[in-house]
Design an enzyme around this catalytic site. Sequence first.
Site, PDB file in Angstrom:
ATOM      1  N   HIS A  45     -53.914  29.988  19.347  1.00  0.00           N
ATOM      2  CA  HIS A  45     -54.099  31.511  19.935  1.00  0.00           C
ATOM      3  C   HIS A  45     -55.431  31.608  20.728  1.00  0.00           C
ATOM      4  CE1 HIS A  45     -51.694  32.767  16.447  1.00  0.00           C
ATOM      5  NE2 HIS A  45     -50.712  32.161  17.228  1.00  0.00           N
ATOM      6  N   CYS A 102     -63.967  37.622  41.739  1.00  0.00           N
ATOM      7  CA  CYS A 102     -63.197  38.905  42.479  1.00  0.00           C
ATOM      8  C   CYS A 102     -63.704  40.151  42.245  1.00  0.00           C
ATOM      9  CB  CYS A 102     -61.985  38.476  42.264  1.00  0.00           C
ATOM     10  SG  CYS A 102     -61.238  39.086  40.710  1.00  0.00           S
ATOM     11  N   THR A 138     -53.455  31.470   5.375  1.00  0.00           N
ATOM     12  CA  THR A 138     -52.689  32.233   6.368  1.00  0.00           C
ATOM     13  C   THR A 138     -51.606  33.224   5.567  1.00  0.00           C
ATOM     14  OG1 THR A 138     -51.091  32.489   8.241  1.00  0.00           O
ATOM     15  CG2 THR A 138     -51.251  30.595   6.967  1.00  0.00           C
TER      16      THR A 138
HETATM   17  C1  BV8 Z   1     -44.767  35.026  21.046  1.00  0.00           C
HETATM   18  C2  BV8 Z   1     -55.086  36.040  18.848  1.00  0.00           C
HETATM   19  C3  BV8 Z   1     -43.163  34.770  22.904  1.00  0.00           C
HETATM   20  C4  BV8 Z   1     -55.801  37.297  19.025  1.00  0.00           C
HETATM   21  C5  BV8 Z   1     -53.204  36.546  17.445  1.00  0.00           C
HETATM   22  C6  BV8 Z   1     -40.070  36.148  15.199  1.00  0.00           C
HETATM   23  C7  BV8 Z   1     -40.200  36.829  14.078  1.00  0.00           C
HETATM   24  C8  BV8 Z   1     -40.796  37.956  14.147  1.00  0.00           C
HETATM   25  C9  BV8 Z   1     -41.542  38.384  15.018  1.00  0.00           C
HETATM   26  C10 BV8 Z   1     -41.990  37.504  16.297  1.00  0.00           C
HETATM   27  C11 BV8 Z   1     -41.039  36.289  16.242  1.00  0.00           C
HETATM   28  N1  BV8 Z   1     -41.534  35.660  17.230  1.00  0.00           N
HETATM   29  C12 BV8 Z   1     -42.616  36.229  18.132  1.00  0.00           C
HETATM   30  C13 BV8 Z   1     -42.833  37.520  17.465  1.00  0.00           C
HETATM   31  C14 BV8 Z   1     -43.552  38.484  17.742  1.00  0.00           C
HETATM   32  C15 BV8 Z   1     -45.116  38.132  17.211  1.00  0.00           C
HETATM   33  C16 BV8 Z   1     -45.304  38.109  15.846  1.00  0.00           C
HETATM   34  O1  BV8 Z   1     -45.179  37.057  15.158  1.00  0.00           O
HETATM   35  N2  BV8 Z   1     -45.668  39.323  15.281  1.00  0.00           N
HETATM   36  C17 BV8 Z   1     -45.588  39.500  13.647  1.00  0.00           C
HETATM   37  C18 BV8 Z   1     -46.599  40.532  13.630  1.00  0.00           C
HETATM   38  C19 BV8 Z   1     -44.388  39.634  13.035  1.00  0.00           C
HETATM   39  N3  BV8 Z   1     -45.475  37.009  17.749  1.00  0.00           N
HETATM   40  C20 BV8 Z   1     -46.184  36.937  19.198  1.00  0.00           C
HETATM   41  O2  BV8 Z   1     -46.231  37.979  19.750  1.00  0.00           O
HETATM   42  C21 BV8 Z   1     -46.537  35.583  19.593  1.00  0.00           C
HETATM   43  N4  BV8 Z   1     -46.229  35.432  20.807  1.00  0.00           N
HETATM   44  O3  BV8 Z   1     -43.903  34.910  20.219  1.00  0.00           O
HETATM   45  O4  BV8 Z   1     -44.363  34.954  22.416  1.00  0.00           O
HETATM   46  C22 BV8 Z   1     -42.550  36.206  22.156  1.00  0.00           C
HETATM   47  C23 BV8 Z   1     -43.082  37.188  22.911  1.00  0.00           C
HETATM   48  C24 BV8 Z   1     -42.256  38.429  22.714  1.00  0.00           C
HETATM   49  C25 BV8 Z   1     -41.318  38.602  21.752  1.00  0.00           C
HETATM   50  C26 BV8 Z   1     -40.903  37.308  21.178  1.00  0.00           C
HETATM   51  C27 BV8 Z   1     -41.407  36.119  21.542  1.00  0.00           C
HETATM   52  C28 BV8 Z   1     -48.075  35.454  19.630  1.00  0.00           C
HETATM   53  C29 BV8 Z   1     -48.732  35.670  18.408  1.00  0.00           C
HETATM   54  C30 BV8 Z   1     -50.142  35.609  18.718  1.00  0.00           C
HETATM   55  C31 BV8 Z   1     -51.087  36.948  18.642  1.00  0.00           C
HETATM   56  N5  BV8 Z   1     -52.225  36.618  18.378  1.00  0.00           N
HETATM   57  N6  BV8 Z   1     -54.460  36.158  17.468  1.00  0.00           N
HETATM   58  C32 BV8 Z   1     -56.988  37.739  18.452  1.00  0.00           C
HETATM   59  O5  BV8 Z   1     -57.390  37.024  17.541  1.00  0.00           O
HETATM   60  O6  BV8 Z   1     -57.343  38.879  18.620  1.00  0.00           O
HETATM   61  S1  BV8 Z   1     -52.233  36.377  15.802  1.00  0.00           S
HETATM   62  C33 BV8 Z   1     -53.705  36.872  14.851  1.00  0.00           C
HETATM   63  O7  BV8 Z   1     -52.997  37.553  13.751  1.00  0.00           O
HETATM   64  C34 BV8 Z   1     -54.156  35.636  14.197  1.00  0.00           C
HETATM   65  O8  BV8 Z   1     -54.485  34.616  15.295  1.00  0.00           O
HETATM   66  C35 BV8 Z   1     -53.343  35.030  12.991  1.00  0.00           C
HETATM   67  O9  BV8 Z   1     -52.151  34.150  13.820  1.00  0.00           O
HETATM   68  C36 BV8 Z   1     -52.757  36.303  12.729  1.00  0.00           C
HETATM   69  C37 BV8 Z   1     -53.304  36.621  11.543  1.00  0.00           C
HETATM   70  O10 BV8 Z   1     -52.744  36.033  10.360  1.00  0.00           O
HETATM   71  P1  BV8 Z   1     -53.770  35.310   9.396  1.00  0.00           P
HETATM   72  O11 BV8 Z   1     -54.654  34.376  10.097  1.00  0.00           O
HETATM   73  O12 BV8 Z   1     -52.844  34.518   8.472  1.00  0.00           O
HETATM   74  O13 BV8 Z   1     -54.611  36.122   8.780  1.00  0.00           O
HETATM   75  P2  BV8 Z   1     -53.864  37.322   7.721  1.00  0.00           P
HETATM   76  O14 BV8 Z   1     -55.362  38.271   7.722  1.00  0.00           O
HETATM   77  O15 BV8 Z   1     -52.757  37.917   8.061  1.00  0.00           O
HETATM   78  O16 BV8 Z   1     -54.138  36.598   6.314  1.00  0.00           O
HETATM   79  C38 BV8 Z   1     -55.144  36.201   6.032  1.00  0.00           C
HETATM   80  C39 BV8 Z   1     -54.759  35.150   4.659  1.00  0.00           C
HETATM   81  O17 BV8 Z   1     -55.923  34.722   3.836  1.00  0.00           O
HETATM   82  C40 BV8 Z   1     -54.217  36.077   3.477  1.00  0.00           C
HETATM   83  O18 BV8 Z   1     -52.992  35.465   2.923  1.00  0.00           O
HETATM   84  C41 BV8 Z   1     -55.191  35.975   2.534  1.00  0.00           C
HETATM   85  O19 BV8 Z   1     -54.786  36.365   1.080  1.00  0.00           O
HETATM   86  C42 BV8 Z   1     -55.931  34.679   2.702  1.00  0.00           C
HETATM   87  N7  BV8 Z   1     -57.237  34.455   2.192  1.00  0.00           N
HETATM   88  C43 BV8 Z   1     -58.045  35.309   1.910  1.00  0.00           C
HETATM   89  N8  BV8 Z   1     -59.453  34.760   1.707  1.00  0.00           N
HETATM   90  C44 BV8 Z   1     -59.151  33.354   1.491  1.00  0.00           C
HETATM   91  C45 BV8 Z   1     -57.768  33.145   1.856  1.00  0.00           C
HETATM   92  N9  BV8 Z   1     -57.386  32.141   1.934  1.00  0.00           N
HETATM   93  C46 BV8 Z   1     -57.966  30.879   1.495  1.00  0.00           C
HETATM   94  N10 BV8 Z   1     -59.498  30.957   1.203  1.00  0.00           N
HETATM   95  C47 BV8 Z   1     -59.756  32.342   1.184  1.00  0.00           C
HETATM   96  N11 BV8 Z   1     -61.246  32.456   0.826  1.00  0.00           N
HETATM   97 ZN    ZN Z   2     -61.102  37.387  39.182  1.00  0.00          ZN
END
Ligand code: BV8
Ligand code: ZN
Length: 254
Positions: A125, A161, A198
């Site tokens: 990402h 730009c 994740t």
């Molecule tokens: C795309 C950068 C083509 C920006 C990010 C299929 C099914 C459903 C939906 C979709 C699909 N395909 C595409 C989609 C749409 C969408 C999507 O997935 N939506 C989700 C919400 C359902 N995906 C996209 O849009 C992707 N692009 O597919 O393009 C397309 C386009 C349109 C339509 C179809 C296809 C792009 C996705 C990337 C977005 N950008 N980040 C920024 O950072 O500002 S995503 C961002 O959120 C992160 O990078 C990461 O990926 C996500 C967060 O998830 P996690 O990192 O897992 O964090 P989270 O807080 O959720 O969980 C933390 C975990 O850690 C927890 O489980 C917790 O218990 C645990 N934890 C806590 N403490 C600890 C720990 N673990 C270990 N040790 C600890 N101490």
């Molecule tokens: Zn520019």
Amino acid sequence: MQALVDRLRRPDARITVLTGAGVSAASGVPTFRGADGLWKNFRPETLATAEAFGRDPKLVWEWYAWRRSLIAACDPNPAHRVLAEWSRRFENFRLITQNVDGLHESAFAEATARQAGPSDVIRLHGSIWEVSCWQGCAKSPARWRDETLSFAELPPRCPHCGGMVRPGVVWFGETLEPDVVQQASDATECEVFITVGTSAIVYPAAGFITAARQNGAFTVEINPEATAATHTVDLALTGGAEKLLPDIDRQISA
Ligand code: BV8
Ligand code: ZN
């Protein structure tokens, strides 16, 4: 745990790790879905989109500037360090991350005394420390590094730009770079696949866990909570990455 340690002890084992925000939690970086993930009551998915940027670029940049200033004060934790050490020790080790915070790269540089390249840390990402021109002007590179913590104005201006620059991250609704997706997909051909910190909700990132299992890998999850992947992996280890990864590393070297 022994089933994992035995497999990691095989010198030629192909080992792939996928990380999410949880691996940086112990460094003080807020996760997305954790209680501390909220910012001014905005859901990250509503701010991390091109639509949101088009609507209110200043608001979106305030969010990224807030995250940059927070991350700048954070250091890699033992989880990042063990993974950097593994990238040095294991022949066939690949690290795929959803994180844009750059802490894997910092730990890698500490462990190897060289900058992490795109194959050392497969960044799905992008990076919060990179920017690109919103207009995509001809003279500007696709992305460039910019570690400014207090920009003169928000949104910052493109030096080529004069238009706006945007954060060098992949937003929801935007496709990932095809070569990065290919690298990550190739890395699912492995003996051991470990998903760390994740919630396995965002795609295509979460899909690599399924792909690894379909490729016959022994799949492991490290997370203090259950996730969308917990019921699909061969071994679910409940706990913090900053504790469990050093534990596993000690057992491998024992
Ligand atoms: C795309 C950068 C083509 C920006 C990010 C299929 C099914 C459903 C939906 C979709 C699909 N395909 C595409 C989609 C749409 C969408 C999507 O997935 N939506 C989700 C919400 C359902 N995906 C996209 O849009 C992707 N692009 O597919 O393009 C397309 C386009 C349109 C339509 C179809 C296809 C792009 C996705 C990337 C977005 N950008 N980040 C920024 O950072 O500002 S995503 C961002 O959120 C992160 O990078 C990461 O990926 C996500 C967060 O998830 P996690 O990192 O897992 O964090 P989270 O807080 O959720 O969980 C933390 C975990 O850690 C927890 O489980 C917790 O218990 C645990 N934890 C806590 N403490 C600890 C720990 N673990 C270990 N040790 C600890 N101490
Ligand atoms: Zn520019």
